[in-house]
Scaffold this motif. Structure first.
Motif, PDB file in Angstrom:
ATOM      1  N   SER A  28       0.817  -1.215   0.000  1.00 37.55           N
ATOM      2  CA  SER A  28       0.000   0.000   0.000  1.00 37.55           C
ATOM      3  C   SER A  28       0.845   1.255   0.000  1.00 37.55           C
ATOM      4  CB  SER A  28      -0.884   0.036   1.254  1.00 37.55           C
ATOM      5  OG  SER A  28      -1.749  -1.048   1.283  1.00 37.55           O
ATOM      6  N   LYS A  29       0.305   2.280  -0.671  1.00 36.05           N
ATOM      7  CA  LYS A  29       0.845   3.636  -0.600  1.00 36.05           C
ATOM      8  C   LYS A  29      -0.356   4.567  -0.539  1.00 36.05           C
ATOM      9  CE  LYS A  29       3.230   7.302  -2.918  1.00 36.05           C
ATOM     10  NZ  LYS A  29       3.752   7.834  -4.147  1.00 36.05           N
ATOM     11  N   ASN A  30      -0.544   5.171   0.602  1.00 36.53           N
ATOM     12  CA  ASN A  30      -1.693   6.048   0.821  1.00 36.53           C
ATOM     13  C   ASN A  30      -2.985   5.352   0.397  1.00 36.53           C
ATOM     14  OD1 ASN A  30       0.147   7.940   1.787  1.00 36.53           O
ATOM     15  ND2 ASN A  30       0.440   8.797  -0.252  1.00 36.53           N
ATOM     16  N   ASP A  31      -3.615   5.781  -0.694  1.00 35.57           N
ATOM     17  CA  ASP A  31      -4.882   5.164  -1.102  1.00 35.57           C
ATOM     18  C   ASP A  31      -4.710   4.124  -2.210  1.00 35.57           C
ATOM     19  OD1 ASP A  31      -4.220   6.984  -3.054  1.00 35.57           O
ATOM     20  OD2 ASP A  31      -6.230   7.831  -3.241  1.00 35.57           O
ATOM     21  N   GLN A  32      -3.478   3.835  -2.624  1.00 33.87           N
ATOM     22  CA  GLN A  32      -3.211   2.806  -3.621  1.00 33.87           C
ATOM     23  C   GLN A  32      -2.799   1.520  -2.932  1.00 33.87           C
ATOM     24  OE1 GLN A  32      -0.033   4.939  -5.822  1.00 33.87           O
ATOM     25  NE2 GLN A  32      -1.072   4.076  -7.600  1.00 33.87           N
ATOM     26  N   SER A  33      -3.324   0.394  -3.411  1.00 32.87           N
ATOM     27  CA  SER A  33      -2.837  -0.888  -2.904  1.00 32.87           C
ATOM     28  C   SER A  33      -3.111  -1.973  -3.931  1.00 32.87           C
ATOM     29  CB  SER A  33      -3.483  -1.242  -1.565  1.00 32.87           C
ATOM     30  OG  SER A  33      -4.859  -1.448  -1.730  1.00 32.87           O
ATOM     31  N   TYR A  34      -2.305  -3.025  -3.853  1.00 33.64           N
ATOM     32  CA  TYR A  34      -2.527  -4.167  -4.729  1.00 33.64           C
ATOM     33  C   TYR A  34      -1.933  -5.417  -4.108  1.00 33.64           C
ATOM     34  CZ  TYR A  34       2.304  -3.600  -6.307  1.00 33.64           C
ATOM     35  OH  TYR A  34       3.662  -3.496  -6.355  1.00 33.64           O
ATOM     36  N   TRP A  35      -2.477  -6.570  -4.504  1.00 29.41           N
ATOM     37  CA  TRP A  35      -1.988  -7.863  -4.029  1.00 29.41           C
ATOM     38  C   TRP A  35      -0.769  -8.251  -4.836  1.00 29.41           C
ATOM     39  CZ3 TRP A  35      -3.651  -9.578   0.433  1.00 29.41           C
ATOM     40  CH2 TRP A  35      -4.882  -9.115   0.897  1.00 29.41           C
ATOM     41  N   VAL A  36       0.190  -8.851  -4.179  1.00 34.48           N
ATOM     42  CA  VAL A  36       1.479  -9.170  -4.781  1.00 34.48           C
ATOM     43  C   VAL A  36       1.544 -10.655  -5.132  1.00 34.48           C
ATOM     44  CG1 VAL A  36       3.970  -9.159  -4.403  1.00 34.48           C
ATOM     45  CG2 VAL A  36       2.541  -7.394  -3.349  1.00 34.48           C
ATOM     46  N   ASP A  37       1.943 -10.936  -6.358  1.00 29.33           N
ATOM     47  CA  ASP A  37       2.209 -12.315  -6.782  1.00 29.33           C
ATOM     48  C   ASP A  37       3.696 -12.594  -6.636  1.00 29.33           C
ATOM     49  OD1 ASP A  37      -0.410 -12.954  -7.598  1.00 29.33           O
ATOM     50  OD2 ASP A  37      -0.097 -11.957  -9.531  1.00 29.33           O
ATOM     51  N   ALA A  38       4.045 -13.872  -6.647  1.00 32.86           N
ATOM     52  CA  ALA A  38       5.466 -14.229  -6.654  1.00 32.86           C
ATOM     53  C   ALA A  38       6.088 -13.657  -7.924  1.00 32.86           C
ATOM     54  CB  ALA A  38       5.638 -15.731  -6.610  1.00 32.86           C
ATOM     55  N   LYS A  39       7.272 -13.104  -7.801  1.00 31.54           N
ATOM     56  CA  LYS A  39       7.963 -12.527  -8.950  1.00 31.54           C
ATOM     57  C   LYS A  39       8.473 -13.633  -9.863  1.00 31.54           C
ATOM     58  CE  LYS A  39       9.506  -8.524  -6.379  1.00 31.54           C
ATOM     59  NZ  LYS A  39      10.641  -7.870  -5.766  1.00 31.54           N
ATOM     60  N   LEU A  40       8.612 -13.303 -11.137  1.00 31.13           N
ATOM     61  CA  LEU A  40       9.153 -14.245 -12.102  1.00 31.13           C
ATOM     62  C   LEU A  40      10.548 -14.695 -11.689  1.00 31.13           C
ATOM     63  CD1 LEU A  40       8.915 -15.781 -14.756  1.00 31.13           C
ATOM     64  CD2 LEU A  40       9.736 -13.727 -15.935  1.00 31.13           C
ATOM     65  N   SER A  41      11.349 -13.757 -11.187  1.00 33.52           N
ATOM     66  CA  SER A  41      12.710 -14.112 -10.763  1.00 33.52           C
ATOM     67  C   SER A  41      12.679 -15.118  -9.605  1.00 33.52           C
ATOM     68  CB  SER A  41      13.494 -12.863 -10.366  1.00 33.52           C
ATOM     69  OG  SER A  41      12.844 -12.180  -9.310  1.00 33.52           O
ATOM     70  N   ASP A  42      11.697 -14.990  -8.712  1.00 34.98           N
ATOM     71  CA  ASP A  42      11.566 -15.956  -7.615  1.00 34.98           C
ATOM     72  C   ASP A  42      11.165 -17.330  -8.157  1.00 34.98           C
ATOM     73  OD1 ASP A  42      12.182 -14.036  -5.681  1.00 34.98           O
ATOM     74  OD2 ASP A  42      10.080 -13.456  -5.447  1.00 34.98           O
ATOM     75  N   GLN A  43      10.273 -17.344  -9.117  1.00 33.41           N
ATOM     76  CA  GLN A  43       9.850 -18.606  -9.738  1.00 33.41           C
ATOM     77  C   GLN A  43      11.029 -19.279 -10.452  1.00 33.41           C
ATOM     78  OE1 GLN A  43       7.032 -20.107  -9.330  1.00 33.41           O
ATOM     79  NE2 GLN A  43       5.807 -18.477  -8.450  1.00 33.41           N
ATOM     80  N   GLN A  44      11.866 -18.471 -11.104  1.00 30.33           N
ATOM     81  CA  GLN A  44      13.030 -19.026 -11.796  1.00 30.33           C
ATOM     82  C   GLN A  44      14.039 -19.599 -10.802  1.00 30.33           C
ATOM     83  OE1 GLN A  44      13.966 -15.500 -14.055  1.00 30.33           O
ATOM     84  NE2 GLN A  44      12.921 -16.277 -15.885  1.00 30.33           N
ATOM     85  N   GLN A  45      14.229 -18.931  -9.671  1.00 30.39           N
ATOM     86  CA  GLN A  45      15.130 -19.432  -8.636  1.00 30.39           C
ATOM     87  C   GLN A  45      14.669 -20.794  -8.126  1.00 30.39           C
ATOM     88  OE1 GLN A  45      18.033 -18.158  -8.707  1.00 30.39           O
ATOM     89  NE2 GLN A  45      18.210 -17.336  -6.650  1.00 30.39           N
ATOM     90  N   LEU A  46      13.385 -20.979  -8.039  1.00 33.76           N
ATOM     91  CA  LEU A  46      12.803 -22.226  -7.543  1.00 33.76           C
ATOM     92  C   LEU A  46      13.175 -23.420  -8.429  1.00 33.76           C
ATOM     93  CD1 LEU A  46      10.885 -23.011  -5.224  1.00 33.76           C
ATOM     94  CD2 LEU A  46       9.005 -22.735  -6.819  1.00 33.76           C
ATOM     95  N   LYS A  47      13.354 -23.180  -9.702  1.00 34.99           N
ATOM     96  CA  LYS A  47      13.664 -24.257 -10.657  1.00 34.99           C
ATOM     97  C   LYS A  47      15.011 -24.915 -10.393  1.00 34.99           C
ATOM     98  CE  LYS A  47      10.808 -22.441 -14.333  1.00 34.99           C
ATOM     99  NZ  LYS A  47      10.747 -21.841 -15.646  1.00 34.99           N
ATOM    100  N   ARG A  48      15.910 -24.222  -9.704  1.00 30.86           N
ATOM    101  CA  ARG A  48      17.222 -24.835  -9.450  1.00 30.86           C
ATOM    102  C   ARG A  48      17.120 -26.042  -8.544  1.00 30.86           C
ATOM    103  NH1 ARG A  48      20.264 -21.101  -5.463  1.00 30.86           N
ATOM    104  NH2 ARG A  48      18.373 -20.568  -4.440  1.00 30.86           N
ATOM    105  N   TRP A  49      16.016 -26.189  -7.824  1.00 33.05           N
ATOM    106  CA  TRP A  49      15.871 -27.302  -6.893  1.00 33.05           C
ATOM    107  C   TRP A  49      15.182 -28.509  -7.530  1.00 33.05           C
ATOM    108  CZ3 TRP A  49      19.047 -26.106  -3.294  1.00 33.05           C
ATOM    109  CH2 TRP A  49      19.199 -24.774  -2.898  1.00 33.05           C
ATOM    110  N   ASP A  50      14.871 -28.420  -8.821  1.00 36.35           N
ATOM    111  CA  ASP A  50      14.237 -29.545  -9.531  1.00 36.35           C
ATOM    112  C   ASP A  50      15.280 -30.605  -9.866  1.00 36.35           C
ATOM    113  OD1 ASP A  50      11.835 -28.243  -9.470  1.00 36.35           O
ATOM    114  OD2 ASP A  50      11.957 -27.500 -11.526  1.00 36.35           O
ATOM    115  N   ASN A  51      15.498 -31.527  -8.961  1.00 38.93           N
ATOM    116  CA  ASN A  51      16.408 -32.646  -9.257  1.00 38.93           C
ATOM    117  C   ASN A  51      16.163 -33.786  -8.322  1.00 38.93           C
ATOM    118  OD1 ASN A  51      17.659 -31.710  -6.872  1.00 38.93           O
ATOM    119  ND2 ASN A  51      19.336 -30.778  -7.998  1.00 38.93           N
TER     120      ASN A  51
END
Length: 156
Positions: A133-156
């Protein structure tokens, strides 16, 4: 001796990193690796606005199950002693602590890998919902693409 090698706490209350670190210390393991995440000043996908607060919601039973499973996975992958996870929920201001992950092991590499693994999965797969949130603006946050890509390193 602990009944299980991990502990998980989800709370609106702040935590003491020093006490958590000390709770991981023992004479059997010489390595302790920790990560502490805080609320950043700049939010949005590209850090395009200054945040006034972060609201984190969760479904407690589901979070506890997912985080317990995550700890079990880490324990099965690496020779580690203890895991501590503390995650805050509720309204958090800039600079406040959000998450603590600590891992003890006899060897630093195992502790680093396990802590990194837990954070990657916690950031992308744990059922916490974040609203920036910032004053009267707000939004829900999804996992970032970079976080999703980091997760792939554990696929083994």
């Amino acid at each position: 001796m602990q009944s299980q090698p991990f502990s998980i706490e989800i709370s609106e209350e702040d935590f003491d990193v020093g006490l958590l670190h000390q709770s991981l210390h023992n004479t059997h393991e010489g390595a302790i690796v920790t990560f502490t995440g805080t609320v950043r000043d700049l939010m949005g996908d590209d850090g395009e606005f200054e945040s006034t607060e972060l609201i984190i919601e969760h479904y407690h039973a589901m979070c506890m199950k997912v985080l317990s499973d995550l700890c079990q996975q880490a324990l099965s992958k690496w020779e580690i002693g203890q895991i501590k996870i503390v995650h805050r929920v509720g309204k958090l201001a800039r600079g406040e602590q959000i998450v603590f992950v600590g891992v003890s092991s006899s060897h630093r590499k195992e502790a680093f890998l396990a802590c990194d693994f837990i954070m990657d999965f916690l950031k992308t797969s744990a059922p916490f919902w974040k609203q920036e949130s910032k004053n009267d603006q707000s939004y829900w946050v999804d996992a970032k693409l970079s976080d999703q890509q980091q997760l792939k390193r554990w696929d083994n």
